[in-house]
Scaffold this motif. Sequence first.
Motif, PDB file in Angstrom:
ATOM      1  N   ILE A   8      11.618  70.167  32.965  1.00 20.78           N
ATOM      2  CA  ILE A   8      13.306  70.162  32.911  1.00 20.78           C
ATOM      3  C   ILE A   8      13.805  68.917  33.732  1.00 20.78           C
ATOM      4  O   ILE A   8      13.141  68.609  34.834  1.00 20.78           O
ATOM      5  N   LEU A   9      14.899  68.404  33.226  1.00 24.00           N
ATOM      6  CA  LEU A   9      15.446  67.137  33.851  1.00 24.00           C
ATOM      7  C   LEU A   9      17.011  67.526  34.073  1.00 24.00           C
ATOM      8  O   LEU A   9      17.617  68.331  33.445  1.00 24.00           O
ATOM      9  N   LEU A  38      13.750  70.454  28.362  1.00 18.80           N
ATOM     10  CA  LEU A  38      15.226  70.981  28.728  1.00 18.80           C
ATOM     11  C   LEU A  38      15.963  70.132  29.785  1.00 18.80           C
ATOM     12  O   LEU A  38      15.267  69.935  30.696  1.00 18.80           O
ATOM     13  N   PHE A  39      16.990  70.021  29.393  1.00 11.59           N
ATOM     14  CA  PHE A  39      18.022  69.435  30.485  1.00 11.59           C
ATOM     15  C   PHE A  39      19.067  70.499  31.003  1.00 11.59           C
ATOM     16  O   PHE A  39      19.309  71.469  30.476  1.00 11.59           O
ATOM     17  N   VAL A  40      19.378  70.375  32.353  1.00  7.33           N
ATOM     18  CA  VAL A  40      20.450  71.191  32.975  1.00  7.33           C
ATOM     19  C   VAL A  40      21.611  70.346  33.711  1.00  7.33           C
ATOM     20  O   VAL A  40      21.291  69.251  34.341  1.00  7.33           O
ATOM     21  N   GLY A  41      22.685  70.625  33.448  1.00 12.11           N
ATOM     22  CA  GLY A  41      23.831  69.967  33.835  1.00 12.11           C
ATOM     23  C   GLY A  41      24.990  70.456  34.432  1.00 12.11           C
ATOM     24  O   GLY A  41      24.604  71.842  34.577  1.00 12.11           O
ATOM     25  N   ALA A  42      26.008  70.028  34.531  1.00 13.88           N
ATOM     26  CA  ALA A  42      27.190  70.729  35.181  1.00 13.88           C
ATOM     27  C   ALA A  42      28.144  71.101  33.961  1.00 13.88           C
ATOM     28  O   ALA A  42      28.367  70.095  33.282  1.00 13.88           O
ATOM     29  N   LYS A  43      28.445  72.164  33.922  1.00 10.20           N
ATOM     30  CA  LYS A  43      29.514  72.641  32.860  1.00 10.20           C
ATOM     31  C   LYS A  43      30.716  71.710  32.725  1.00 10.20           C
ATOM     32  O   LYS A  43      31.220  71.297  33.879  1.00 10.20           O
ATOM     33  N   PRO A  52      23.136  66.590  23.992  1.00  6.33           N
ATOM     34  CA  PRO A  52      22.729  66.964  22.678  1.00  6.33           C
ATOM     35  C   PRO A  52      22.709  65.832  21.606  1.00  6.33           C
ATOM     36  O   PRO A  52      22.093  65.831  20.526  1.00  6.33           O
ATOM     37  N   GLN A  53      23.688  64.771  21.915  1.00  6.18           N
ATOM     38  CA  GLN A  53      23.739  63.683  21.027  1.00  6.18           C
ATOM     39  C   GLN A  53      22.461  63.079  21.016  1.00  6.18           C
ATOM     40  O   GLN A  53      21.884  62.407  20.036  1.00  6.18           O
ATOM     41  N   ALA A  54      21.733  62.754  22.099  1.00  2.00           N
ATOM     42  CA  ALA A  54      20.414  62.308  22.175  1.00  2.00           C
ATOM     43  C   ALA A  54      19.282  63.223  21.741  1.00  2.00           C
ATOM     44  O   ALA A  54      18.247  62.636  21.624  1.00  2.00           O
ATOM     45  N   GLY A  55      19.653  64.462  21.133  1.00  3.50           N
ATOM     46  CA  GLY A  55      18.511  65.239  20.872  1.00  3.50           C
ATOM     47  C   GLY A  55      17.917  66.411  21.532  1.00  3.50           C
ATOM     48  O   GLY A  55      16.918  66.712  21.090  1.00  3.50           O
ATOM     49  N   TYR A  56      18.582  66.480  22.730  1.00  3.77           N
ATOM     50  CA  TYR A  56      17.860  67.511  23.296  1.00  3.77           C
ATOM     51  C   TYR A  56      18.819  68.821  24.052  1.00  3.77           C
ATOM     52  O   TYR A  56      20.007  68.657  23.822  1.00  3.77           O
ATOM     53  N   LYS A  57      18.048  69.719  24.270  1.00  2.00           N
ATOM     54  CA  LYS A  57      18.805  70.978  24.655  1.00  2.00           C
ATOM     55  C   LYS A  57      19.337  70.887  25.978  1.00  2.00           C
ATOM     56  O   LYS A  57      18.640  70.292  26.663  1.00  2.00           O
ATOM     57  N   ILE A  58      20.347  71.373  26.248  1.00  2.00           N
ATOM     58  CA  ILE A  58      21.065  71.411  27.753  1.00  2.00           C
ATOM     59  C   ILE A  58      21.838  72.771  28.148  1.00  2.00           C
ATOM     60  O   ILE A  58      22.216  73.336  27.241  1.00  2.00           O
TER      61      ILE A  58
END
Length: 365
Positions: A8-9, A38-43, A52-58
Amino acid sequence: MKKNMRVILSGGGTGGHIYPAIAIADEIKSRHPEAEILFVGAKDRMEMEKVPQAGYKIEGLWITGIDRSLSLRNLSFPFKLISSISKSRKIVKRFKPDVVIGTGGFASGPLLRVAISRNIPTLVQEQNSLPGITNKILAKNASVICAAYEKVKDFFPAEKTVITGNPVRQDLLKVNTLRQEAQEYFKLKPGKKTVLILGGSLGARRINKLIETYLKRFEQENVQLIWQIGKLYYSDYKKYASDKVVAKEYINRMDLAYAAADVIISRAGAGSVSELCIVGKPVLFIPSPNVAENHQAKNAMAVTDHDAALMITEDELTEKFDPCFFSFLKDERRLERFSRNIKQLALPNATSDIVNEVEKLVERN
């Protein structure tokens, strides 16, 4: 090494936190194609689009920072923090990561706190020469801290701090071979000196006003410009585009912009400073005064202290820009010295070195 590494990043809010995380993910994937990331970010922040543009789930957390001035928005912070910790627990329980990586920003705090509480290996990546509050808190219990500057050892446990540098785009290593292509791409005249102006993807009001004020002077000095105006200000300044001024809302081919430049005027975000060290062009830093704990000025000083760049603060621009910058532009010996010195500060293997630390944590666990 575990066959199906799960990572997770977390990091975001600004490009300075997002792009290093994506660079780390890309390096992990290149070494371990089967890895689950898996990425976790701020809504509602830019990571929800860029990742997602880089191809990863968040996945997004309901979290924001605390306003440093008195604000009604701060009243909601405790509720957002509780919500984010709760969702982070669910994400960690479901995804079962082997390692959790934080690159700074609002979302990394709750997620890494949960990972630490569950004895999951954690890596904190600190981009700035003066660490932010979130990373200062997390670093006490993180497994390892990967930092860009020696000075951060004053704030972090030295025994688990590794100086790696900041992850940057690998295409920047080849900019010196792209000069002709860059001049053709931007339709520049090869015989003219080129100044590249970077105020960030959104733009910098003060820098844009400065360039507007000096457009005639640049023309008198036979200088052509590549001017990244930024999303917020492009409609106000695009009218200045000409055969001497390449005016862009955003520059997609930064490798070519760097290759075309003889001198660069830039903000001093951590990622930008790391890129500019690798590019090795003479730089004038104009740090943003609107960042927490004056990070940008500290980042710029980490370079200027080595006689490797100029810095003028925003409140000094009226008095100092004209005499400092235009004499600098004509001083070939000084330009060469700055170019040579800033290159010596580059850490081009940062991404690889950080992923080496990630692999050690997974092997150890």
